[in-house]
Write a protein that holds these residues in place. Structure first.
Motif, mmCIF file in Angstrom:
data_model
loop_
_atom_site.group_PDB
_atom_site.id
_atom_site.type_symbol
_atom_site.label_atom_id
_atom_site.label_comp_id
_atom_site.label_asym_id
_atom_site.label_seq_id
_atom_site.Cartn_x
_atom_site.Cartn_y
_atom_site.Cartn_z
ATOM 1 N N PHE A 139 6.409 -16.300 86.346
ATOM 2 C CA PHE A 139 6.279 -17.455 85.461
ATOM 3 C C PHE A 139 5.686 -18.653 86.200
ATOM 4 C CE2 PHE A 139 8.448 -21.149 83.304
ATOM 5 C CZ PHE A 139 7.614 -21.144 82.191
ATOM 6 N N THR A 140 4.643 -19.227 85.606
ATOM 7 C CA THR A 140 3.962 -20.449 86.071
ATOM 8 C C THR A 140 3.847 -20.513 87.598
ATOM 9 O OG1 THR A 140 3.764 -22.833 85.690
ATOM 10 C CG2 THR A 140 6.026 -21.968 85.940
ATOM 11 N N TRP A 141 3.118 -19.548 88.135
ATOM 12 C CA TRP A 141 2.935 -19.350 89.568
ATOM 13 C C TRP A 141 2.186 -20.526 90.226
ATOM 14 C CZ3 TRP A 141 0.256 -17.774 85.514
ATOM 15 C CH2 TRP A 141 -1.141 -17.899 85.530
ATOM 16 N N GLU A 142 2.281 -20.610 91.539
ATOM 17 C CA GLU A 142 1.631 -21.641 92.356
ATOM 18 C C GLU A 142 1.911 -23.046 91.829
ATOM 19 O OE1 GLU A 142 -2.473 -20.734 93.174
ATOM 20 O OE2 GLU A 142 -1.975 -18.794 94.094
ATOM 21 N N PHE A 143 3.136 -23.241 91.391
ATOM 22 C CA PHE A 143 3.558 -24.503 90.799
ATOM 23 C C PHE A 143 3.512 -25.656 91.796
ATOM 24 C CE2 PHE A 143 6.947 -21.438 91.608
ATOM 25 C CZ PHE A 143 7.568 -22.007 92.707
ATOM 26 N N ASP A 144 3.589 -25.349 93.094
ATOM 27 C CA ASP A 144 3.522 -26.411 94.102
ATOM 28 C C ASP A 144 2.154 -27.082 94.128
ATOM 29 O OD1 ASP A 144 2.868 -23.725 95.100
ATOM 30 O OD2 ASP A 144 2.457 -24.703 97.020
ATOM 31 N N LEU A 145 1.131 -26.431 93.578
ATOM 32 C CA LEU A 145 -0.202 -27.027 93.485
ATOM 33 C C LEU A 145 -0.423 -27.744 92.159
ATOM 34 C CD1 LEU A 145 -2.390 -24.119 94.933
ATOM 35 C CD2 LEU A 145 -1.280 -26.007 96.156
ATOM 36 N N ARG A 146 0.440 -27.496 91.156
ATOM 37 C CA ARG A 146 0.224 -28.010 89.809
ATOM 38 C C ARG A 146 1.109 -29.200 89.462
ATOM 39 N NH1 ARG A 146 0.150 -22.347 88.352
ATOM 40 N NH2 ARG A 146 -1.958 -21.700 87.800
ATOM 41 N N TYR A 147 2.342 -29.157 89.911
ATOM 42 C CA TYR A 147 3.338 -30.100 89.415
ATOM 43 C C TYR A 147 3.873 -30.991 90.539
ATOM 44 C CZ TYR A 147 3.393 -26.432 85.820
ATOM 45 O OH TYR A 147 3.038 -25.501 84.874
ATOM 46 N N ALA A 180 4.002 -23.921 100.704
ATOM 47 C CA ALA A 180 5.239 -24.555 100.232
ATOM 48 C C ALA A 180 6.404 -24.239 101.162
ATOM 49 C CB ALA A 180 5.566 -24.091 98.816
ATOM 50 N N TYR A 181 6.340 -23.120 101.847
ATOM 51 C CA TYR A 181 7.400 -22.736 102.770
ATOM 52 C C TYR A 181 7.133 -23.237 104.193
ATOM 53 C CZ TYR A 181 8.263 -19.146 99.162
ATOM 54 O OH TYR A 181 8.508 -18.479 97.990
ATOM 55 N N ARG A 182 5.872 -23.244 104.589
ATOM 56 C CA ARG A 182 5.562 -23.389 106.011
ATOM 57 C C ARG A 182 4.961 -24.734 106.384
ATOM 58 N NH1 ARG A 182 2.782 -21.458 110.707
ATOM 59 N NH2 ARG A 182 3.993 -19.804 111.718
ATOM 60 N N GLU A 183 4.290 -25.418 105.449
ATOM 61 C CA GLU A 183 3.564 -26.630 105.811
ATOM 62 C C GLU A 183 3.929 -27.847 104.955
ATOM 63 O OE1 GLU A 183 -0.438 -24.769 107.852
ATOM 64 O OE2 GLU A 183 -0.639 -25.781 105.916
ATOM 65 N N THR A 184 3.979 -27.687 103.648
ATOM 66 C CA THR A 184 4.304 -28.834 102.789
ATOM 67 C C THR A 184 5.803 -28.965 102.555
ATOM 68 O OG1 THR A 184 4.103 -27.591 100.714
ATOM 69 C CG2 THR A 184 2.090 -28.576 101.609
ATOM 70 N N PHE A 185 6.552 -27.887 102.803
ATOM 71 C CA PHE A 185 8.012 -27.865 102.695
ATOM 72 C C PHE A 185 8.495 -28.285 101.296
ATOM 73 C CE2 PHE A 185 6.837 -28.936 107.112
ATOM 74 C CZ PHE A 185 7.245 -27.760 107.719
ATOM 75 N N LYS A 186 7.785 -27.821 100.283
ATOM 76 C CA LYS A 186 8.148 -28.111 98.903
ATOM 77 C C LYS A 186 9.061 -27.051 98.289
ATOM 78 C CE LYS A 186 3.863 -30.614 97.751
ATOM 79 N NZ LYS A 186 2.665 -30.613 96.858
#
Length: 315
Positions: A139-147, A180-186
């Protein structure tokens, strides 16, 4: 779940949904826990078929590699008709459907929370339950780039998840990008909680870059912390999308795929599904991920080695 057992269940689901039976019957949803193989990992792909509807057509690629894919990955845009026949055919053929279902822009997340789209969500849940076999819903993948509103995202995720209570065969796959796990830590801020997630995933692509640290970056340097995150939460891990850019003169694809196959088998015990993105970009300088150029070449052989490897073909 072992591949031979899934094939038996798929045959039963085909009868239950009217595939090959001539009469549609009520399907009994099977539990999503059956998707986790006892050993090894499912191997699959999104195979671009010349349109932007998101329907993957794996048959031609399967012919080239001489083996059926374990997962067929389709995209389903919100507000559009579902690819029901494709999913039914995959189940009948013994493939596990993976459906990347978009939620739309951030403003639409609030509408989801407010119940505006409940009918669409409920219809999707009813349809997927009726297929009668376990499947993945990314569901709504790659959300760290969208929201940017992480609280709203979590609320929308929980709302949709709750409305799938009658679809025990649907495994919710939570899938940001590797950064989101390794660099932006979101990752932590977007995570809705273990009760609302069945599989943890990440997307990562190996591509040329002017920075040597990112030039065809190694799988382990993208997925290590994502895999650790899944371990911390006690969830199976999935590579939701990956691809290796096809350079004109540097045969990186085959080497990267071969190395990654070895690394996964030796160092990623929770990785239970690996899904490739088999599509080329639209522009001359687009991202070219297909492994079948040239036909029968080293990259295609390296890709086929996954499908023929017992580790990536649980049986």
């Amino acid at each position: 779940m072992e591949r031979r057992d899934f094939l038996k269940l798929a045959a039963g689901a085909a009868v239950a949904t009217g595939l090959g039976a001539g009469v549609a019957r009520a399907a009994v949803p099977r539990d999503k826990s059956e998707l986790v193989p006892s050993a090894g990992a499912h191997f699959g792909a999104y195979v671009y078929a010349g349109n932007d509807a998101g329907v993957s057509q794996p048959e031609a690629l399967e012919t080239k590699i001489g083996h059926r894919l374990g997962i067929n990955h389709c995209f389903h845009h919100y507000g559009t008709a579902p690819h029901t026949t494709r999913w039914q055919n995959d189940i009948a053929a013994g493939r596990i459907p993976m459906i990347s279902w978009s939620a739309g822009p951030e403003a639409r997340l609030q509408q989801i929370v407010d119940g505006v789209h409940n009918k669409e969500i409920d219809d999707q849940a009813t349809l997927l339950a009726s297929l009668g076999a376990p499947l993945f819903l990314r569901f709504t993948w790659e959300f760290d780039l969208r929201y940017t509103n992480t609280a709203l995202f979590r609320a929308a995720w929980e709302h949709v998840h709750a409305r799938f209570a009658g679809a025990p065969n649907v495994a919710f796959v939570w899938c940001p990008t590797w950064r989101a796990y390794r660099e932006t830590f979101k990752a932590d801020a977007f995570y809705p909680g273990d009760a609302f997630v069945d599989w943890i995933a990440a997307d990562a692509y190996a591509r040329p870059h002017t920075d040597p640290a990112y030039h065809y970056r190694a799988f382990d340097l993208m997925m290590d912390t994502a895999h650790a995150f899944a371990a911390d939460h006690g969830k199976p891990f999935m590579v939701g999308e990956t691809g290796v850019h096809r350079a004109a003169v540097d045969p990186v694809q085959a080497e990267w795929l071969t190395t990654t196959r070895s690394v996964v088998k030796s160092s990623y015990p929770l990785l239970k599904a690996f899904v490739y993105f088999h599509r080329d970009g639209d522009a001359p300088d687009g991202d070219d991920w297909r492994v079948t150029v040239p036909d029968g070449g080293p990259a295609q052989q390296a890709f086929a080695a996954y499908a023929h490897d017992p580790y990536f073909n649980p049986s």
